[in-house]
Design an enzyme around this catalytic site. Structure first.
Site, PDB file in Angstrom:
ATOM      1  N   THR A 284       0.833  -1.206   0.000  1.00 21.87           N
ATOM      2  CA  THR A 284       0.000   0.000   0.000  1.00 21.87           C
ATOM      3  C   THR A 284       0.866   1.254   0.000  1.00 21.87           C
ATOM      4  OG1 THR A 284      -1.773  -1.133   1.187  1.00 21.87           O
ATOM      5  CG2 THR A 284      -1.738   1.265   1.344  1.00 21.87           C
TER       6      THR A 284
ATOM      7  N   CYS B 263      -9.726  -7.038   1.748  1.00 23.65           N
ATOM      8  CA  CYS B 263      -9.817  -5.727   2.408  1.00 23.65           C
ATOM      9  C   CYS B 263     -11.213  -5.138   2.253  1.00 23.65           C
ATOM     10  CB  CYS B 263      -8.798  -4.754   1.839  1.00 23.65           C
ATOM     11  SG  CYS B 263      -7.426  -5.525   1.043  1.00 23.65           S
TER      12      CYS B 263
ATOM     13  N   HIS C  70       4.357 -10.021   1.886  1.00 28.14           N
ATOM     14  CA  HIS C  70       3.481 -11.047   2.474  1.00 28.14           C
ATOM     15  C   HIS C  70       2.660 -11.822   1.442  1.00 28.14           C
ATOM     16  CE1 HIS C  70      -0.677  -9.239   2.531  1.00 28.14           C
ATOM     17  NE2 HIS C  70      -0.017  -8.107   2.436  1.00 28.14           N
TER      18      HIS C  70
HETATM   19  C1  LIG Z   1      -3.154  -5.631  -5.918  1.00 27.62           C
HETATM   20  C2  LIG Z   1      -2.789  -5.237  -4.522  1.00 27.62           C
HETATM   21  N1  LIG Z   1      -2.181  -4.053  -4.302  1.00 27.62           N
HETATM   22  C3  LIG Z   1      -1.821  -3.668  -3.082  1.00 27.62           C
HETATM   23  C4  LIG Z   1      -2.051  -4.443  -1.984  1.00 27.62           C
HETATM   24  C5  LIG Z   1      -1.650  -3.952  -0.642  1.00 27.62           C
HETATM   25  O1  LIG Z   1      -0.455  -4.534  -0.177  1.00 27.62           O
HETATM   26  P1  LIG Z   1      -0.159  -4.527   1.405  1.00 27.62           P
HETATM   27  O2  LIG Z   1      -1.083  -5.530   2.004  1.00 27.62           O
HETATM   28  O3  LIG Z   1       1.291  -4.907   1.526  1.00 27.62           O
HETATM   29  O4  LIG Z   1      -0.399  -3.151   1.883  1.00 27.62           O
HETATM   30  C6  LIG Z   1      -2.687  -5.687  -2.148  1.00 27.62           C
HETATM   31  C7  LIG Z   1      -3.000  -6.543  -0.970  1.00 27.62           C
HETATM   32  O5  LIG Z   1      -4.106  -7.005  -0.799  1.00 27.62           O
HETATM   33  C8  LIG Z   1      -3.057  -6.093  -3.454  1.00 27.62           C
HETATM   34  O6  LIG Z   1      -3.661  -7.263  -3.681  1.00 27.62           O
END
Ligand SMILES: Cc1ncc(COP(=O)(O)O)c(C=O)c1O
Length: 378
Positions: free
Chosen positions: A67, A323, A199
């Protein structure tokens, strides 16, 4: 069956990280030998990441998550364009993760950027010609994800990259779902910025990377010290960086063989679901999709209910993006793909991973038809 939400940390990654909490715990900014030792480990991690991305060490920026990498790329490039007095326009798609979508919306709502959202087809794929047509003289950034988290569709990133390069527009891709699954060589992809997250590739949570091509002007999205060449202030998470690097290296090593294995599991799952359950569709592209990713829409059943009942049966799934869980509305991704709401609320994502076997798939194929039939009856 929910490896697109997250993955367990590979024990080899845990081992690689272990010394960096207790023995080699220095602050990479310190001038003494404890700091120096940590700084060396950080640079080794950077080198391993650079190897997988096919880039320079100086182009790898460690961030606190996928993110954050997306935020830094988009806000950083948009603000840099604003600072230089050029660029007031962003091109994106309706199928981006919230880390991209909400960042772009904030730039529009609070900073006055104009945004063009190019359409996707019914498989969630962008037509590169639409991106070509959307680019304007004042375009500051194009951002298109490499592969979609909800439906697994892989975008024609290299073609979009060639268009952006031709027009001299910085091109960002969110490769969080693609990492460990597709070739991430940044030159072959033709991208200027690329986000990944540990992760999703059997590494730890809370660490990501943003690749930033040399010469791309970037204003830090958060302010502080000079860490990561001033692009991402904050004392660097050395254990996290070591873990991300080792996880990415292992994933790259295993990628081809693992993709063959996972694709066979995925295809068994898809054929089984489509063959045994009435009123179900595959969502996302039938062939241009991630090897581990199966996603469906069931008419007149709530995907969230399917997930809850599967959980009672010991099966982890997702009704779309993890999410977004709890949001009752049909997903924006499926809506953008023109899926009618009575189908879109019935979204189910099953994503296989390293620990899954054919028996796991067969168990899903035994349980799922029963669960869907039961929910439709009630
Ligand atoms: C396409 C995509 N971008 C960004 C993210 C966010 O990554 P993080 O969980 O490391 O913040 C995710 C995680 O669900 C994702 O699937």
């Amino acid at each position: 069956m929910d490896h697109s939400a997250t993955t367990p940390v590979d024990p080899r990654v845990v081992e690689a990280m272990r010394p960096y909490w207790t023995e080699v715990f220095g602050n990479t900014s310190s001038l003494h030998s404890w700091g120096e030792e940590a700084a060396v480990a950080l640079e080794e991690a950077r080198e391993a990441v650079a190897q997988v991305l096919g880039c320079r060490l100086s182009e790898v920026v460690f961030t606190g998550s996928g993110t954050e990498a997306d935020n830094l790329a988009i806000r950083g490039v948009a603000w840099a364009a604003r600072r230089a007095g050029r660029g007031n326009h962003i091109v994106t798609t309706p199928v981006e993760h919230h880390a991209v979508g909400h960042t772009v919306e904030q730039l529009r709502d609070l900073f006055g950027f104009e945004v063009t959202v190019v359409p996707v087809d019914r498989y969630g794929r962008v037509d590169p010609d639409d991106v070509r047509r959307a680019i304007r003289p004042d375009t500051a950034l194009v951002t298109v994800m490499t592969a979609n988290n909800e439906v697994g569709t892989v975008q024609p990133i290299d073609e979009i990259g060639a268009i952006c390069r031709d027009r001299g527009i910085p091109f960002h891709t969110d490769a969080v779902q693609a990492a460990g699954r597709l070739d991430l060589n940044v030159d072959r992809l033709g991208v200027d910025l690329l986000s990944i997250s540990a992760h999703k590739v059997y590494g730890p949570k809370g660490i990501g990377v943003l690749y930033v091509r040399r010469g791309v002007d970037l204003v830090p999205a958060i302010t502080g010290g000079g860490h990561e060449r001033g692009r991402r202030p904050g004392t660097v998470n050395v254990a996290g960086a070591v873990g991300l690097a080792e996880a990415l290296r292992l994933a790259e090593e295993m990628r081809e063989a693992e993709n063959v294995r996972l694709q066979a599991l995925r295809d068994r799952l898809i054929a089984g679901v489509l063959g045994t359950i009435p009123d179900v569709r595959l969502t996302g592209h039938p062939t241009e999709r991630l090897a581990h990713h199966a996603s469906f829409a069931f008419r007149d059943v709530e995907g969230a209910s399917v997930v809850v009942v599967l959980d009672l049966e010991g099966i982890a799934a997702s009704s779309g993006a993890a999410c977004a869980e709890g949001e009752p509305e049909p997903s924006a991704v499926l809506t953008a793909m023109d899926l009618p709401p009575e189908w879109a609320i019935g979204a189910l994502r099953l994503t296989v991973g390293r620990a899954n076997t054919e028996e796991d798939v067969d168990r899903v194929l035994e349980v799922l038809p029963r669960v869907v039939a039961h929910l439709r009856d009630h």
